[in-house]
Design a protein around this motif. Structure first.
Motif, PDB file in Angstrom:
ATOM      1  N   ARG A  12      43.821  33.598  50.522  1.00 47.67           N
ATOM      2  CA  ARG A  12      42.904  32.464  50.433  1.00 47.67           C
ATOM      3  C   ARG A  12      41.437  32.877  50.587  1.00 47.67           C
ATOM      4  NH1 ARG A  12      44.662  32.900  55.496  1.00 47.67           N
ATOM      5  NH2 ARG A  12      43.298  32.309  57.242  1.00 47.67           N
ATOM      6  N   LYS A  13      41.170  33.998  51.300  1.00 42.67           N
ATOM      7  CA  LYS A  13      39.796  34.468  51.485  1.00 42.67           C
ATOM      8  C   LYS A  13      39.293  35.266  50.287  1.00 42.67           C
ATOM      9  CE  LYS A  13      40.116  34.891  56.531  1.00 42.67           C
ATOM     10  NZ  LYS A  13      40.026  35.859  57.661  1.00 42.67           N
ATOM     11  N   TYR A  14      40.193  35.585  49.349  1.00 39.23           N
ATOM     12  CA  TYR A  14      39.849  36.500  48.264  1.00 39.23           C
ATOM     13  C   TYR A  14      40.181  35.939  46.878  1.00 39.23           C
ATOM     14  CZ  TYR A  14      40.142  39.144  52.544  1.00 39.23           C
ATOM     15  OH  TYR A  14      39.987  39.534  53.849  1.00 39.23           O
ATOM     16  N   THR A  15      40.540  34.672  46.809  1.00 40.74           N
ATOM     17  CA  THR A  15      40.816  34.025  45.530  1.00 40.74           C
ATOM     18  C   THR A  15      40.329  32.584  45.569  1.00 40.74           C
ATOM     19  OG1 THR A  15      43.024  33.323  46.242  1.00 40.74           O
ATOM     20  CG2 THR A  15      42.892  35.401  45.015  1.00 40.74           C
ATOM     21  N   HIS A  16      40.056  32.057  44.396  1.00 36.74           N
ATOM     22  CA  HIS A  16      39.753  30.636  44.229  1.00 36.74           C
ATOM     23  C   HIS A  16      41.051  29.960  43.787  1.00 36.74           C
ATOM     24  CE1 HIS A  16      38.203  26.891  42.977  1.00 36.74           C
ATOM     25  NE2 HIS A  16      37.877  27.203  41.725  1.00 36.74           N
ATOM     26  N   LEU A  27      45.402  35.287  38.550  1.00 35.68           N
ATOM     27  CA  LEU A  27      44.580  35.291  37.341  1.00 35.68           C
ATOM     28  C   LEU A  27      43.313  36.080  37.618  1.00 35.68           C
ATOM     29  CD1 LEU A  27      43.710  34.343  34.516  1.00 35.68           C
ATOM     30  CD2 LEU A  27      42.982  32.182  35.549  1.00 35.68           C
ATOM     31  N   ASP A  28      43.118  37.175  36.884  1.00 38.83           N
ATOM     32  CA  ASP A  28      41.963  38.049  37.068  1.00 38.83           C
ATOM     33  C   ASP A  28      41.051  37.962  35.858  1.00 38.83           C
ATOM     34  OD1 ASP A  28      42.974  38.866  39.468  1.00 38.83           O
ATOM     35  OD2 ASP A  28      43.607  40.853  38.790  1.00 38.83           O
ATOM     36  N   LEU A  48      34.973  36.541  44.168  1.00 36.10           N
ATOM     37  CA  LEU A  48      34.168  37.528  43.443  1.00 36.10           C
ATOM     38  C   LEU A  48      34.100  38.862  44.163  1.00 36.10           C
ATOM     39  CD1 LEU A  48      32.338  38.095  41.004  1.00 36.10           C
ATOM     40  CD2 LEU A  48      30.416  37.227  42.352  1.00 36.10           C
ATOM     41  N   PHE A  49      34.292  39.947  43.389  1.00 34.53           N
ATOM     42  CA  PHE A  49      34.228  41.316  43.905  1.00 34.53           C
ATOM     43  C   PHE A  49      33.323  42.155  43.006  1.00 34.53           C
ATOM     44  CE2 PHE A  49      38.232  39.567  45.189  1.00 34.53           C
ATOM     45  CZ  PHE A  49      38.570  40.151  46.407  1.00 34.53           C
ATOM     46  N   LEU A  50      32.417  42.922  43.612  1.00 33.62           N
ATOM     47  CA  LEU A  50      31.755  43.994  42.881  1.00 33.62           C
ATOM     48  C   LEU A  50      32.795  45.095  42.738  1.00 33.62           C
ATOM     49  CD1 LEU A  50      29.334  45.441  41.631  1.00 33.62           C
ATOM     50  CD2 LEU A  50      28.633  46.108  43.952  1.00 33.62           C
ATOM     51  N   TYR A  51      33.195  45.383  41.507  1.00 27.37           N
ATOM     52  CA  TYR A  51      34.373  46.212  41.270  1.00 27.37           C
ATOM     53  C   TYR A  51      34.034  47.674  40.984  1.00 27.37           C
ATOM     54  CZ  TYR A  51      39.035  47.380  39.503  1.00 27.37           C
ATOM     55  OH  TYR A  51      40.276  47.949  39.307  1.00 27.37           O
ATOM     56  N   GLU A  52      32.958  47.918  40.242  1.00 28.13           N
ATOM     57  CA  GLU A  52      32.597  49.292  39.877  1.00 28.13           C
ATOM     58  C   GLU A  52      31.121  49.321  39.479  1.00 28.13           C
ATOM     59  OE1 GLU A  52      33.110  52.691  40.142  1.00 28.13           O
ATOM     60  OE2 GLU A  52      35.125  52.380  39.366  1.00 28.13           O
ATOM     61  N   VAL A  53      30.472  50.457  39.752  1.00 22.05           N
ATOM     62  CA  VAL A  53      29.087  50.660  39.334  1.00 22.05           C
ATOM     63  C   VAL A  53      29.032  51.984  38.580  1.00 22.05           C
ATOM     64  CG1 VAL A  53      26.675  50.833  40.050  1.00 22.05           C
ATOM     65  CG2 VAL A  53      28.292  49.472  41.411  1.00 22.05           C
ATOM     66  N   THR A  62      23.622  51.984  35.320  1.00 18.57           N
ATOM     67  CA  THR A  62      23.563  51.641  33.895  1.00 18.57           C
ATOM     68  C   THR A  62      24.432  50.441  33.543  1.00 18.57           C
ATOM     69  OG1 THR A  62      25.290  53.281  33.452  1.00 18.57           O
ATOM     70  CG2 THR A  62      23.001  53.991  33.193  1.00 18.57           C
ATOM     71  N   SER A  63      25.493  50.203  34.287  1.00 13.32           N
ATOM     72  CA  SER A  63      26.326  49.027  34.070  1.00 13.32           C
ATOM     73  C   SER A  63      27.181  48.776  35.302  1.00 13.32           C
ATOM     74  CB  SER A  63      27.216  49.180  32.829  1.00 13.32           C
ATOM     75  OG  SER A  63      28.217  50.148  33.021  1.00 13.32           O
ATOM     76  N   LYS A  64      27.741  47.570  35.354  1.00 16.92           N
ATOM     77  CA  LYS A  64      28.583  47.179  36.494  1.00 16.92           C
ATOM     78  C   LYS A  64      29.774  46.378  35.996  1.00 16.92           C
ATOM     79  CE  LYS A  64      24.623  46.711  39.617  1.00 16.92           C
ATOM     80  NZ  LYS A  64      23.815  45.759  40.401  1.00 16.92           N
ATOM     81  N   LYS A  65      30.820  46.417  36.799  1.00 16.27           N
ATOM     82  CA  LYS A  65      31.959  45.539  36.589  1.00 16.27           C
ATOM     83  C   LYS A  65      32.113  44.619  37.794  1.00 16.27           C
ATOM     84  CE  LYS A  65      35.045  48.058  33.442  1.00 16.27           C
ATOM     85  NZ  LYS A  65      36.347  48.732  33.313  1.00 16.27           N
ATOM     86  N   TYR A  66      32.349  43.351  37.503  1.00 17.38           N
ATOM     87  CA  TYR A  66      32.682  42.374  38.534  1.00 17.38           C
ATOM     88  C   TYR A  66      34.061  41.793  38.233  1.00 17.38           C
ATOM     89  CZ  TYR A  66      28.070  42.100  40.729  1.00 17.38           C
ATOM     90  OH  TYR A  66      26.919  42.378  41.415  1.00 17.38           O
ATOM     91  N   LEU A  67      34.834  41.615  39.279  1.00 16.65           N
ATOM     92  CA  LEU A  67      36.159  41.006  39.178  1.00 16.65           C
ATOM     93  C   LEU A  67      36.130  39.643  39.843  1.00 16.65           C
ATOM     94  CD1 LEU A  67      39.303  41.090  38.735  1.00 16.65           C
ATOM     95  CD2 LEU A  67      39.438  42.229  40.968  1.00 16.65           C
ATOM     96  N   TYR A  68      36.657  38.630  39.141  1.00 20.31           N
ATOM     97  CA  TYR A  68      36.828  37.321  39.772  1.00 20.31           C
ATOM     98  C   TYR A  68      38.312  36.982  39.790  1.00 20.31           C
ATOM     99  CZ  TYR A  68      35.731  32.769  41.588  1.00 20.31           C
ATOM    100  OH  TYR A  68      35.647  31.678  42.430  1.00 20.31           O
TER     101      TYR A  68
END
Length: 246
Positions: A126-130, A183-184, A238-243, A107-113
């Motif tokens: 460095r592999k997990y942040t811009h 910064l999230d 970018l991370f798929l954080y929650e579904v 029904t919805s999702k959260k993404y974390l950048y």
């Protein structure tokens, strides 16, 4: 036949995304299906809540598959974690009702950048942040983000090619938080288009840099032209954080 639901996390750095591809075996779906098929002796199709692109990670990916195996859910979880690559992990396995579908019932999702924003870069993240060296105007970014919350046509903020596919989505919230150099940006919505989060992030960064004004956002949305929005932010942040499901 049983329907098994998996909660997974993975580091997408070295993979060509979730979705199985015909020209490579280097996808997360291929790795998961290969292990599940070997485990059950069946031809398993693993259905995910959504596709993550090359280099994108997941804290909480939901997957389901059908099987006749008599293994317990704990045995399924442990088998997967024994034979999957170490950057793909099954956190939980459970049996669910037959009609449950990881993708269609979400029904919805959260993404974390995640952005590393400071004078000194990080060796370990460095592999997990811009990484962005210069300061960003967070107040301007939050003001711009507020224009994006709600139901809108996000065609300008996507890489969708088809003109027939609906590009209307609802963003429930965009939260921007900085602690130290970390910064999230958290995005919660009822669905996300191809590259939508990364393009929104790239646009908000340009606002933070003073290259755009927050007040430009409504005009960009109304124009529905991809080139008018910001650049596509790199995948590694970018991370798929929650579904979420009903």
């Amino acid at each position: 036949m049983r329907n098994i639901k998996l909660i997974m996390e993975y580091d997408g750095t070295r993979y060509n995304g979730w979705q199985r591809l015909g020209n490579t075996e280097n996808t997360i779906q291929h790795k998961v299906e290969n292990v599940l098929s070997r485990m059950t002796g069946e031809n398993i199709e693993a259905i995910a809540s959504g596709r993550t692109d090359a280099g994108v990670h997941a804290y909480h990916q939901v997957v389901n598959f059908k099987t006749n195996t008599t293994m317990t859910v704990e045995e399924i979880r442990d088998y997967c974690n024994q034979y999957l690559p170490h950057d793909i992990v099954v956190k939980k396995a459970e049996e669910v009702e037959d009609r449950f579908h990881a993708r269609y019932h979400a029904t919805s999702k959260k993404y974390l950048y995640r952005i590393w924003n400071g004078k000194i870069p990080t060796a370990f993240h460095r592999k997990y942040t811009h990484y962005i060296l210069h300061d960003l105007d967070l107040d301007a970014m939050r003001k711009a983000a507020a224009y994006l919350v709600g139901e809108h046509d996000f065609r300008a903020f996507s890489s969708v090619k088809s003109k027939k596919k609906s590009t209307v989505r609802t963003l429930y919230s965009i939260d921007i938080h900085k602690e130290g150099s970390q910064l999230d940006m958290m995005f919660h919505g009822n669905g996300f288009l191809y590259n939508m989060v990364r393009i929104i992030v790239g646009t908000l960064i340009e606002v933070g840099e003073g290259k755009m004004r927050p007040e430009d956002i409504p005009e960009i949305m109304a124009g529905k032209v991809r080139a008018h929005a910001g650049v596509t932010a790199p995948a590694q942040g970018l991370f798929l954080y929650e579904v979420y499901y009903d």
